[in-house]
Design an enzyme around this catalytic site. Structure first.
Site, short mmCIF file in Angstrom:
data_model
loop_
_atom_site.label_atom_id
_atom_site.label_comp_id
_atom_site.label_asym_id
_atom_site.label_seq_id
_atom_site.Cartn_x
_atom_site.Cartn_y
_atom_site.Cartn_z
N GLY A 55 51.58 39.85 -10.63
CA GLY A 55 52.63 38.88 -10.36
C GLY A 55 52.26 37.47 -10.75
N GLY A 56 51.20 37.31 -11.55
CA GLY A 56 50.78 35.98 -11.97
C GLY A 56 50.08 35.20 -10.89
CG ASN A 57 50.77 35.63 -7.19
OD1 ASN A 57 51.31 36.27 -6.31
ND2 ASN A 57 51.44 34.78 -7.96
CB CYS A 70 59.59 38.07 -0.51
SG CYS A 70 58.05 38.02 0.44
#
Length: 856
Positions: free
Chosen positions: A414-416, A239
């Site tokens: 990143g929505g983390n 990634c």
């Protein structure tokens, strides 16, 4: 029982047994686990490529072995069982506990190294793990778990510590996430969202889409070598692999040639649409190209490339979902952007991340630290990789000190939940044991670098280096001749002198601003404040606005909250002038405090200025200035100083140093004040110095209810502060004796003073000895006239910070009861309160005498 229920039941039995392992046993299991990954690296790499049809066997072997070694080396000596940290100074012990059963969602792109990493850190934390693999990688994940569980079981690890869903589906994975104790979700965005929506804690990771900027200071051959290495590693499955290269005007053509030289095929503009058609469907990579080799991807698009082609290089100018080459491609295909300048290059990188991959990783090749920092501050990512292949560096490598992992948090971008590289500290609970510790505080002499004292101490003013001096005082000091005396000393040493002797007993905002304007016009570099508490307070406020005329009182006035850690609204002082405080009474301690009370003449409100920066530069204690005090004034001011020292001795914030200072001041005042009242010059010298010591002790330790109440009683009943202290102090001592620490401290002090163990009675007799009343009735206030004022006095006193450091808790009703007991004699005092405050104090100031008393 469902499949998931069965897995979790076995996992809980295994984890309960594993939780009894010692740190040494856990470390042995983790070591065997890492060695097992090495042992089976080839078999598992082949199986992963065979099943998923993605990536390279050689690179997967390297990933398995190197990542296992890096993670083990990073966590091998990390404590994770029992007490893991002790902080004796702060009184904190940290104890690690397992989380329980961890669900590890595993992607098809990295089906061996990801479960290996998550299992190793979970085991180090004392947990069991159940893997939920992607259906495309179920066999290789199951085989990995089988081999690793077998090897750790051989050294005593419980069976079923590692398990896997052998027939994975979306429903079973969601059920597992909802029933385990923690989920580590490595996979697509939908799976991460499902983990966060499972109702259980989760660490999710966002998708990558790494832009890499190549600065002109970078060597093109080296930069391209690293980018190609990262992009081709496991055919771009990682990634953090590079997705776009951003060049600058001075190196764009050089970089294109270098890419071609190192095995990249520059896709012609006419072939780009055909490549896009086979690579993307609705903006997402097609299954056929993910992890495939570059020539095979080109063949799908009917593009003829040399068989040794390593990367397909595609020129791009746009970003966003309408430009799919600007998004994550999970293959050896690389977008190429030409920026107009460096700032534009940073913006392109930011736009690429905004389109996809925000929060993950970005890279830059540069030798210019300023540009590196500009780039790092311009991209919304959790990690910025400098002069390295991002694919192999972002998760930690032998060439950097990032935490080794395969699970990379992307933060809120990143929505983390985290920007960390996920490791063992994320998969264990840490409980903190907090011992009762006094506040760690520094004892200060309140920034007074010198306290000059003794007969003739005023001569110190001759040695002060200054060109222009202003004496700040009141008319009484001038009438007594002190102003002339001090002016002469200053003038004799060559200083130009001006005098402001209009400071009233209760200085107002207008008085302060008038003083400020005089100073701004004269521009002195020395201020000499002479007088009682009011003069010294006004001088400190004038000093503030002379040094910083841009300030407004309303913006810097506040209620002091904590004399050590509160926000400082007032900037540092002393760049224009120093302030020397010369007290003429022996009571307030204002010469060593950083506080001033200023009244608003229009509203009658009193504003508090408080700052360590306001503490005078120096204090001069010349007892000859106190020789003209009347016996009554000597008694009142001395009693105020005694109350400061006594309450500082028993205050909640008292420490051994402040107690020693307070004890010495109390003993000196108790012994010398009666003789000072009788006019002894030697005694007045002793009391003068002891009053300053009491001020220092109280500024460090805080005060108590006698001072909290005295401030309001003196104002409401037109009594001197010292008289109010004489009335209140015995009753407050009796009230506080329900606190065992206060009782012991009072007994200690009474013994020091040689009067037995009843300090309250001693204070009553002492007040009578020096001619002060011990009840409000004796002070000339009949109970029936004071009674209607008690509620308001009690309420206002409760707001004082002195209540917070009183040794016994108090409420408004208790304060009223104390006042009632002081009306005309002792009465029943209230029972202990069940609630109270423990904040640090800041002392209030009040004028201790009227002009008439001073003049007398």
């Amino acid at each position: 029982m469902s499949v998931v229920d069965d897995l979790i039941a076995r996992a809980r039995v295994a984890q309960a047994a594993f939780a009894r392992f010692s740190q040494e046993q856990i470390d042995e299991v983790v070591q065997r686990f890492a060695l097992s990954v090495h042992t089976h690296a080839l078999e598992l790499a082949r199986l992963a490529v065979e099943e998923t049809r993605m990536g390279k066997v050689e690179d997967k072997i390297l990933k398995n072995k190197v990542k296992a070694e890096l993670i083990y080396r990073d966590i091998a000596h990390t404590p994770s069982r029992g007490i893991i940290a002790r902080d004796e100074a702060r009184g904190i012990i940290e104890i690690a506990e397992p989380i329980g059963v961890v669900c590890a969602v595993t992607p098809s792109t990295n089906p061996i190294v990801t479960p290996m990493c998550n299992a190793m850190i979970a085991l180090k934390g004392g947990n069991a793990v159940i893997f939920a693999p992607h259906p495309r990688a179920k066999r290789c994940v199951a085989r990995t778990v089988e081999l690793l569980q077998k090897d750790i079981a051989a050294i005593g690890a419980p069976d079923h510590l590692l398990q896997v869903i052998t027939e994975p589906s979306l429903d079973t994975t969601q059920e597992l996430m909802a029933k385990c104790d923690l989920t580590i979700a490595t996979g697509g965005s939908s799976m991460v969202k499902a983990a966060y929506g499972s109702g259980k804690p989760a660490y999710g990771v966002g998708p990558g889409n790494v832009p890499v900027l190549v600065d002109v200071s970078a060597t093109p051959a080296h930069a391209v070598r690293d980018i190609m290495k990262g992009k081709t590693f496991d055919n771009g499955l990682i990634c953090a692999s590079e997705q776009a290269v951003i060049a600058l005007p001075d190196n764009a053509e050089l970089l294109k040639r270098e890419f071609q030289k190192q095995g990249a095929y520059l896709v012609p503009a006419e072939e780009k649409p055909r490549l896009e058609a086979v690579m993307f469907e609705d903006g997402h990579p097609t299954a056929e190209i993910v992890g495939a080799f570059a020539p095979d991807i080109a063949a799908l698009a009917d593009i003829d490339v040399p068989p040794e082609t390593r990367v397909l290089l595609v020129e791009e100018t746009e970003t966003g979902h309408d430009a799919p080459f600007s998004l994550e491609k999970i293959s050896p295909v690389l977008a190429f952007y030409a920026a107009t300048d460096f700032a534009h290059g940073v913006q392109i990188a930011a736009d690429i991340l905004e389109a996809g991959g925000k929060g993950h990783t970005a890279g830059i090749h540069s030798e210019d630290d300023a540009r590196i920092e500009q780039f790092a501050q311009g991209v919304a990512v959790s990690r910025v990789i400098i002069n390295q292949p991002t694919a192999t560096a972002a998760g930690g490598s032998v060439n950097n000190n990032l935490v080794p992992t395969t699970t990379l948090g992307c933060g809120t971008w990143g929505g983390n939940i985290t920007t960390d590289n996920i490791s063992v500290e994320h998969v264990m609970n840490v409980k903190r044991v907090a011992y009762n510790r006094p506040n760690v505080r520094s004892y200060r002499t309140l920034h007074v670098p010198a306290i000059v004292h003794g007969v003739g101490a005023l001569s110190r003013l001759r040695d002060v280096e200054a060109a222009r001096a202003v004496i700040l005082t009141d008319s009484t000091i001038t009438r007594l001749g002190f102003t002339t005396r001090i002016s002469q000393i200053l003038a004799d040493s060559g200083k130009e002198v001006q005098v402001l002797d209009t400071i009233p007993a209760e200085p107002t905002i207008d008085d302060v601003y008038r003083g400020r304007d005089l100073l701004l016009d004269f521009e002195p570099d020395l201020l000499v404040a002479v007088g009682g508490g009011s003069c010294l307070a006004a001088a400190k406020a004038i000093w503030v606005f002379y040094e910083h005329p841009e300030l407004a009182l309303k913006n810097v006035a506040s209620v002091p909250v904590n004399i050590y850690t509160r926000i400082e609204p007032i900037p540092r002082l002393g760049h224009r002038a120093q302030l020397i405080a010369v007290p003429t009474t022996s009571g307030t301690g204002s010469e060593v405090s950083g506080i001033a009370l200023i009244r608003d003449a229009q509203s009658a409100a009193r504003h508090t200025l408080f700052s360590h920066h306001m503490i005078p530069t120096e204090a001069i204690l010349d007892p000859t200035l106190t020789y003209s005090m009347s016996a009554a004034l000597a008694a009142k001011t001395g009693m105020e100083a005694l109350a400061h020292g006594l309450e500082a001795f028993v205050a909640r914030n008292a420490d051994p140093i402040s107690k020693a200072t307070a004890r010495e001041s109390v003993q000196t005042i108790y012994d010398a004040l009666p003789r000072s009242v009788d006019g002894s010059k030697e005694a007045r010298n002793a009391v003068h110095v002891a009053a300053t010591s009491a001020g220092i002790a109280s500024q460090n330790a805080g005060l108590g209810l006698a001072n909290a109440l005295a401030a309001q009683v003196s104002a409401a009943l037109d009594l001197s502060y010292g008289t109010a202290c004489a009335v209140l102090l015995p009753t407050v001592i009796r009230y506080n004796r329900d606190d065992p620490d206060a009782t012991a401290a009072y007994a200690d002090l009474a013994d020091t003073l040689g009067g037995g163990d009843d300090l309250a009675a001693m204070m009553e007799r002492f007040a009578q000895t020096i001619g002060l009343p011990t009840t409000l009735a004796d002070a000339g206030h009949a109970p029936e006239t004071v009674e209607p004022l008690l509620d308001d006095i009690a309420a206002q006193s409760y707001l004082s910070k002195h209540t917070d450091t009183n040794p016994r808790d108090v409420d408004i009703a208790h304060l009223r009861a104390i006042l009632e007991a002081c009306l005309d004699g002792p009465s029943t005092l209230p029972t202990p309160s069940t609630d109270g405050s423990t904040q640090d104090p800041a002392t209030d100031e009040s004028d201790t005498a009227t002009d008439e008393e001073v003049e007398a």
